[in-house]
Scaffold this active site. Structure first.
Site, mmCIF file in Angstrom:
data_model
loop_
_atom_site.group_PDB
_atom_site.id
_atom_site.type_symbol
_atom_site.label_atom_id
_atom_site.label_comp_id
_atom_site.label_asym_id
_atom_site.label_seq_id
_atom_site.Cartn_x
_atom_site.Cartn_y
_atom_site.Cartn_z
ATOM 1 C CB THR A 108 39.738 43.902 46.952
ATOM 2 O OG1 THR A 108 40.056 42.917 45.984
ATOM 3 C CG2 THR A 108 40.009 43.276 48.320
ATOM 4 C CG ASP A 109 37.592 41.268 42.629
ATOM 5 O OD1 ASP A 109 38.704 41.487 43.156
ATOM 6 O OD2 ASP A 109 37.467 41.021 41.408
ATOM 7 C CD GLU A 110 42.921 40.397 45.041
ATOM 8 O OE1 GLU A 110 43.655 39.680 45.723
ATOM 9 O OE2 GLU A 110 43.346 41.269 44.267
ATOM 10 C CE1 TYR A 153 44.688 44.205 49.789
ATOM 11 C CE2 TYR A 153 44.046 42.705 48.030
ATOM 12 C CZ TYR A 153 43.991 43.953 48.619
ATOM 13 O OH TYR A 153 43.231 44.949 48.048
ATOM 14 C CE LYS A 160 40.686 46.326 51.339
ATOM 15 N NZ LYS A 160 40.869 47.784 51.643
HETATM 16 P P1 NAD Z 1 48.102 51.585 47.167
HETATM 17 O O1 NAD Z 1 48.911 50.528 47.842
HETATM 18 O O2 NAD Z 1 48.575 52.147 45.871
HETATM 19 O O3 NAD Z 1 47.886 52.835 48.156
HETATM 20 C C1 NAD Z 1 47.591 52.666 49.518
HETATM 21 C C2 NAD Z 1 47.838 54.006 50.213
HETATM 22 O O4 NAD Z 1 47.508 53.850 51.604
HETATM 23 C C3 NAD Z 1 49.297 54.471 50.152
HETATM 24 O O5 NAD Z 1 49.359 55.826 49.782
HETATM 25 C C4 NAD Z 1 49.805 54.268 51.584
HETATM 26 O O6 NAD Z 1 50.808 55.208 51.957
HETATM 27 C C5 NAD Z 1 48.518 54.479 52.386
HETATM 28 N N1 NAD Z 1 48.568 53.838 53.698
HETATM 29 C C6 NAD Z 1 48.980 52.572 53.985
HETATM 30 N N2 NAD Z 1 48.880 52.339 55.317
HETATM 31 C C7 NAD Z 1 48.358 53.472 55.872
HETATM 32 C C8 NAD Z 1 48.009 53.852 57.196
HETATM 33 N N3 NAD Z 1 48.168 53.007 58.217
HETATM 34 N N4 NAD Z 1 47.496 55.071 57.418
HETATM 35 C C9 NAD Z 1 47.346 55.955 56.372
HETATM 36 N N5 NAD Z 1 47.683 55.655 55.107
HETATM 37 C C10 NAD Z 1 48.177 54.429 54.849
HETATM 38 O O7 NAD Z 1 46.640 50.950 47.024
HETATM 39 P P2 NAD Z 1 45.541 51.224 45.916
HETATM 40 O O8 NAD Z 1 45.756 50.286 44.788
HETATM 41 O O9 NAD Z 1 45.437 52.681 45.667
HETATM 42 O O10 NAD Z 1 44.237 50.720 46.693
HETATM 43 C C11 NAD Z 1 43.465 51.614 47.482
HETATM 44 C C12 NAD Z 1 42.352 50.826 48.155
HETATM 45 O O11 NAD Z 1 41.544 50.188 47.162
HETATM 46 C C13 NAD Z 1 42.848 49.714 49.068
HETATM 47 O O12 NAD Z 1 42.029 49.671 50.201
HETATM 48 C C14 NAD Z 1 42.695 48.451 48.234
HETATM 49 O O13 NAD Z 1 42.472 47.324 49.055
HETATM 50 C C15 NAD Z 1 41.472 48.801 47.421
HETATM 51 N N6 NAD Z 1 41.372 48.133 46.093
HETATM 52 C C16 NAD Z 1 42.432 48.161 45.228
HETATM 53 C C17 NAD Z 1 42.304 47.560 43.982
HETATM 54 C C18 NAD Z 1 43.430 47.595 42.963
HETATM 55 O O14 NAD Z 1 43.340 46.923 41.934
HETATM 56 N N7 NAD Z 1 44.491 48.370 43.178
HETATM 57 C C19 NAD Z 1 41.106 46.904 43.638
HETATM 58 C C20 NAD Z 1 40.045 46.909 44.552
HETATM 59 C C21 NAD Z 1 40.192 47.533 45.781
HETATM 60 P P1 TYD Z 2 48.486 41.790 40.832
HETATM 61 O O1 TYD Z 2 48.683 42.991 39.969
HETATM 62 O O2 TYD Z 2 49.491 41.509 41.905
HETATM 63 O O3 TYD Z 2 47.000 41.881 41.416
HETATM 64 P P2 TYD Z 2 46.154 40.773 42.277
HETATM 65 O O4 TYD Z 2 47.048 39.703 42.726
HETATM 66 O O5 TYD Z 2 45.661 41.619 43.419
HETATM 67 O O6 TYD Z 2 45.061 40.307 41.361
HETATM 68 O O7 TYD Z 2 48.426 40.517 39.907
HETATM 69 C C1 TYD Z 2 47.462 40.368 38.885
HETATM 70 C C2 TYD Z 2 47.629 38.998 38.289
HETATM 71 O O8 TYD Z 2 48.885 38.937 37.632
HETATM 72 C C3 TYD Z 2 47.650 37.887 39.331
HETATM 73 O O9 TYD Z 2 46.994 36.739 38.796
HETATM 74 C C4 TYD Z 2 49.129 37.583 39.520
HETATM 75 C C5 TYD Z 2 49.715 37.882 38.161
HETATM 76 N N1 TYD Z 2 51.109 38.391 38.153
HETATM 77 C C6 TYD Z 2 52.069 37.775 37.351
HETATM 78 O O10 TYD Z 2 51.792 36.791 36.648
HETATM 79 N N2 TYD Z 2 53.341 38.279 37.383
HETATM 80 C C7 TYD Z 2 53.689 39.358 38.134
HETATM 81 O O11 TYD Z 2 54.881 39.763 38.123
HETATM 82 C C8 TYD Z 2 52.691 39.987 38.942
HETATM 83 C C9 TYD Z 2 53.026 41.170 39.807
HETATM 84 C C10 TYD Z 2 51.409 39.461 38.909
#
Ligand code: NAD
Ligand code: TYD
Length: 370
Positions: free
Chosen positions: A137-139, A162, A166
């Site tokens: 993630t960019d975070e 988090y 990462k």
């Molecule tokens: P998500 O939380 O929707 O899914 C995570 C999945 O991992 C789930 O299906 C969960 O059951 C599985 N999991 C958790 N712990 C596990 C373990 N110990 N062994 C096997 N499986 C396990 O997350 P997502 O949004 O689909 O993100 C996927 C990846 O992309 C993550 O690594 C996240 O950090 C990264 N990412 C997400 C975003 C975003 O905006 N959602 C952005 C950038 C990067």
């Molecule tokens: P989120 O979807 O939790 O992603 P991330 O924190 O990983 O960027 O949140 C996106 C943005 O929205 C973040 O600045 C927090 C804000 N946010 C709210 O204002 N209200 C909410 O209920 C949630 C879940 C997030």
């Protein structure tokens, strides 16, 4: 190796994983090995239509289970690993980071160890093309001021538990390449949205709350900025990086679409109004609400809330030829439509009965929902 290649996807029952598995099945002839622990974020109902697909092989298990991972690698001989399994929600990490440390750091370490042992004994030709794609993630870069972008040279300055977990996993992946030569590629992507996202994240939470006439909780002043990308564009980038990315490289992935949270919430209200006008929504009528925006509610800020994220995606574009194709307005409209068109999925996720669904259909032992 003969026949179709096999690819291991970890976390393939989560939001991005489900979209990636579908894309890999659509656009390659690979057999997909989907390893997922099915935490609260994993949902097999999102993959229900693939149940009879012989190219999709789901394994319920933990990336930290060394024996299981070893057996999967030995038995199936994957040509690559897409590592997505993680705990992914910042708010949960603020409550308790234990699972984040365990899965994102310790779990990734165990997966790396098994991937390394497997890669080392591959014949030269397969070893040369094997890739470990680490999805991050960019975070990890922390927070930006009003100007500038995260580049691959930005230092890791994680601010939430988090992002700290990462960033730690990114460092281990880097070290396994530098020290042992494991052919890794790391991606750091901006905020994703689209179908199958668990409604704890901003966009699905807000759109489902709006449809239900529930408050839309905006943290702080709503001025925090996120850089949004449609999940399909992210998955296309992951495939481009797998095919054309350079070993040992880091790629920032983003669609150059920065918006404040308040802007996003207003756009969600407008998109929901178009698809389900307030006047025709009985839940809103019952509560006497005339505009979705009336539901916007400012709530106390998230502790340590990063102010702004923005990605410079020039490297991934230049080196892999990838370009995002989904504009935000279209992507948001399509996402609202998807949630409206999948009321059973939404109902099961919101009520928690998706885990009963998984038990009934698969009979696995599942964790308690947290
Ligand atoms: P998500 O939380 O929707 O899914 C995570 C999945 O991992 C789930 O299906 C969960 O059951 C599985 N999991 C958790 N712990 C596990 C373990 N110990 N062994 C096997 N499986 C396990 O997350 P997502 O949004 O689909 O993100 C996927 C990846 O992309 C993550 O690594 C996240 O950090 C990264 N990412 C997400 C975003 C975003 O905006 N959602 C952005 C950038 C990067
Ligand atoms: P989120 O979807 O939790 O992603 P991330 O924190 O990983 O960027 O949140 C996106 C943005 O929205 C973040 O600045 C927090 C804000 N946010 C709210 O204002 N209200 C909410 O209920 C949630 C879940 C997030």
């Amino acid at each position: 190796m003969t026949g179709s290649p096999c690819l291991l996807v970890t976390g393939g029952a989560g939001f991005i994983g489900v979209n990636l598995v579908r894309r890999l099945l659509r656009e390659t002839d690979a057999l997909i090995l989907n390893l997922d622990k099915l935490t609260y974020a994993g949902n097999l109902e999102s993959l229900a239509d693939l149940a009879g697909d012989p190219r999709h092989n789901f394994i319920h298990g933990d990336i930290a289970d060394r024996e299981l991972v070893r057996k999967l690698l030995t038995d199936h001989q994957p040509a690559g690993i897409f590592h997505l399994a993680a705990e992914s929600h910042v708010d949960r990490s603020i409550e308790d980071a234990g699972d984040f440390l365990q899965t994102n750091v310790v779990g990734t370490y165990h997966l790396l160890q098994e991937a390394l042992a497997y890669w080392k004994q591959l014949p030269a030709q397969q070893a040369a093309t094997f890739r470990f794609i680490h999805v991050s993630t960019d975070e990890v870069y922390g927070s930006l001021g009003q100007d500038g972008f995260f580049t691959e040279e930005s230092p890791a300055r994680p601010n939430s538990p988090y992002s700290a977990s990462k960033a730690a996993s990114d460092h281990f992946v880097r070290a396994f390449h530098h020290t042992y030569g494991l052919p890794v590629v790391t991606t750091n992507c901006s905020n994703n949205y689209g179908p199958y996202q668990f409604p704890e994240k901003l966009i699905p939470l807000m759109l489902l709350n709006a449809l239900d006439g529930k408050p839309l909780p905006v943290y702080g002043d709503g001025g925090n900025v996120r850089d949004w990308i449609h999940v399909e564009d992210h998955c296309a980038a992951l495939m481009a990086v797998w095919r054309y990315g350079r070993v040992g490289q880091v790629y920032n992935i983003g669609a150059a679409d920065e918006r404040t949270n308040l802007d996003i919430v207003h756009q969600i209200c407008a998109a929901v109004e178009r698809e389900m006008p307030v006047a025709k929504n009985p839940r809103l009528a019952q509560k006497g609400i005339r505009n979705y925006t009336d539901l916007i509610t400012y709530v106390p800020d998230r502790p340590g809330h990063d102010r702004r994220y923005a990605i410079d995606p020039s490297r991934v574009k230049a080196q892999t030829g990838w370009q995002p194709v989904m504009g935000f307005a279209d992507g948001l409209r399509q996402t609202v439509r998807w949630y409206l068109d999948h009321p059973d999925w939404v109902e099961h996720v919101r009520s928690g009965t998706y885990q009963d669904w998984m038990k009934q259909n698969y009979g696995w032992r599942l964790e308690e929902k947290k």
